[in-house]
Design an enzyme around this catalytic site. Sequence first.
Site, mmCIF file in Angstrom:
data_model
loop_
_atom_site.group_PDB
_atom_site.id
_atom_site.type_symbol
_atom_site.label_atom_id
_atom_site.label_comp_id
_atom_site.label_asym_id
_atom_site.label_seq_id
_atom_site.Cartn_x
_atom_site.Cartn_y
_atom_site.Cartn_z
ATOM 1 N N GLY A 83 0.801 -1.216 0.000
ATOM 2 C CA GLY A 83 0.000 0.000 0.000
ATOM 3 C C GLY A 83 0.834 1.266 0.000
ATOM 4 N N HIS A 89 4.111 1.457 -8.140
ATOM 5 C CA HIS A 89 3.116 0.389 -8.014
ATOM 6 C C HIS A 89 2.187 0.391 -9.230
ATOM 7 C CE1 HIS A 89 3.877 1.266 -3.564
ATOM 8 N NE2 HIS A 89 4.171 -0.020 -3.650
ATOM 9 N N GLN A 200 11.615 -4.229 -10.165
ATOM 10 C CA GLN A 200 13.078 -4.386 -10.121
ATOM 11 C C GLN A 200 13.673 -3.665 -8.923
ATOM 12 O OE1 GLN A 200 15.357 -3.105 -13.640
ATOM 13 N NE2 GLN A 200 17.100 -2.806 -12.243
ATOM 14 N N ASP A 202 13.118 -3.968 -5.990
ATOM 15 C CA ASP A 202 13.483 -4.977 -4.989
ATOM 16 C C ASP A 202 14.058 -6.188 -5.731
ATOM 17 O OD1 ASP A 202 12.110 -3.896 -2.297
ATOM 18 O OD2 ASP A 202 10.816 -3.464 -3.999
ATOM 19 N N GLN A 205 14.311 -9.535 -4.046
ATOM 20 C CA GLN A 205 12.982 -10.103 -3.804
ATOM 21 C C GLN A 205 12.485 -10.859 -5.035
ATOM 22 O OE1 GLN A 205 9.568 -8.211 -1.530
ATOM 23 N NE2 GLN A 205 9.078 -7.528 -3.599
ATOM 24 N N SER A 238 7.542 3.944 -1.019
ATOM 25 C CA SER A 238 6.590 4.409 0.006
ATOM 26 C C SER A 238 7.362 5.029 1.170
ATOM 27 C CB SER A 238 5.750 3.244 0.523
ATOM 28 O OG SER A 238 5.142 2.571 -0.550
ATOM 29 N N ARG A 239 8.569 4.508 1.438
ATOM 30 C CA ARG A 239 9.345 4.990 2.590
ATOM 31 C C ARG A 239 9.959 6.373 2.354
ATOM 32 N NH1 ARG A 239 10.597 -0.844 3.307
ATOM 33 N NH2 ARG A 239 9.959 -1.405 5.421
HETATM 34 P P1 AMP Z 1 5.936 -2.496 -1.626
HETATM 35 O O1 AMP Z 1 4.571 -1.909 -1.508
HETATM 36 O O2 AMP Z 1 7.031 -1.541 -1.333
HETATM 37 O O3 AMP Z 1 6.067 -3.814 -0.936
HETATM 38 O O4 AMP Z 1 6.131 -2.823 -3.179
HETATM 39 C C1 AMP Z 1 5.199 -3.593 -3.875
HETATM 40 C C2 AMP Z 1 5.745 -3.856 -5.249
HETATM 41 O O5 AMP Z 1 6.013 -2.620 -5.902
HETATM 42 C C3 AMP Z 1 7.075 -4.629 -5.226
HETATM 43 O O6 AMP Z 1 7.089 -5.566 -6.289
HETATM 44 C C4 AMP Z 1 8.083 -3.523 -5.438
HETATM 45 O O7 AMP Z 1 9.286 -3.988 -6.030
HETATM 46 C C5 AMP Z 1 7.330 -2.625 -6.388
HETATM 47 N N1 AMP Z 1 7.893 -1.264 -6.392
HETATM 48 C C6 AMP Z 1 8.189 -0.497 -5.316
HETATM 49 N N2 AMP Z 1 8.749 0.670 -5.714
HETATM 50 C C7 AMP Z 1 8.809 0.622 -7.065
HETATM 51 C C8 AMP Z 1 9.293 1.512 -8.062
HETATM 52 N N3 AMP Z 1 9.840 2.690 -7.753
HETATM 53 N N4 AMP Z 1 9.194 1.133 -9.360
HETATM 54 C C9 AMP Z 1 8.655 -0.070 -9.695
HETATM 55 N N5 AMP Z 1 8.177 -0.944 -8.794
HETATM 56 C C10 AMP Z 1 8.253 -0.620 -7.503
#
Ligand code: AMP
Length: 329
Positions: A83, A89, A200, A202, A205, A238-239
């Site tokens: 979220g 996202h 990418q 992460d 991950q 998000s951070r």
């Molecule tokens: P998170 O909500 O941070 O757990 O991220 C959810 C998904 O969004 C994960 O697959 C992340 O790698 C991806 N994500 C987070 N930040 C970005 C970004 N700047 N560009 C592309 N994908 C992202």
Amino acid sequence: MKIVIKHNQQPAPPPVPEKKFIFRKAGEAYNGPAKPTQNQPAAGSKKPADHVMRLLRFSCEVTEWAREQHRAGKRIGFVPTMGFLHAGHLSLVEEARKQSDVVCLSIFVNPTQFGPNEDLEKYPRDEENDLRLCREEGVDMVFLPRPDGMYAPDASVFVDEEKLQRGLCGSRRPGHFRGVCTVVAKLFNIVQPDVAVFGQKDFQQVAVIRRMVRDLNFPIDIVMAPTMREADGMAMSSRNVYLSPTERENALGVSRALKSLGSVGAGHPAAEPMREQMRAVLEQYGLREDYVAIVDADTLESVSHVEAGNVALIAAYCGKTRLIDNRIL
Ligand code: AMP
């Protein structure tokens, strides 16, 4: 006799008309199947005016939805998130839509992937804005489980990847990938996607999830989508909301350090001077290194000489905020 196993294909089902729009307000209790209500897409929405988005909070409802989609011959695309959605996202949603007929996005701040001294409690949340963005982006179904709705209080089965998670974030955040693998495996079982899209951003991950999918035979294609960046090159996250204006300026050092490596020619340059170069940029920006690495993209093992396709990765602290970013060289 030749047996052909095709993943996710149901035996010739009768076509099931798609249920019309079901939308449940945040916090509403589950009293059986949700009732249709109004849901006009906002201006700028990427879906036609009659697009319906469902909000489901119970895993049984989600699996029922998934079965319905498969019976209707639809391919499900899935984007798991925690979220506080941003354009990164949403780019995953766009990619998922290209690869499927219906898209599910999940929002769950997964406690098992946070260490005891990490930011679980203060992790940013904005359910209302997330749902607005999902509607505008044309997401078909949002799975938003309640905080206590994913794990039984006495849950005792977890998924552990044992190799790719040894270094990088895995070694800096013990237990993190156990939490990630477990929640993603659970989400895969609930949502039953045909394709799942990860960022990418992460990189480790994605590698770990791909390995889990391969080793546990999940019939799901894993797609890695590129990192979305702010205009100045900083990876969206998000951070980033934790950063003060000054910290935000310094945080740029992470992407700058990766960019400073330029392009790798055919000469197989030594990796250590390149790692040192990244460290120097981090220092210039007043950032504290958590790790700086150049690894093989498949094994995630450190390389001594760099070739195209290797990945440079950084985790660094900007004040109290831990930032990660990477670049495929
Ligand atoms: P998170 O909500 O941070 O757990 O991220 C959810 C998904 O969004 C994960 O697959 C992340 O790698 C991806 N994500 C987070 N930040 C970005 C970004 N700047 N560009 C592309 N994908 C992202």
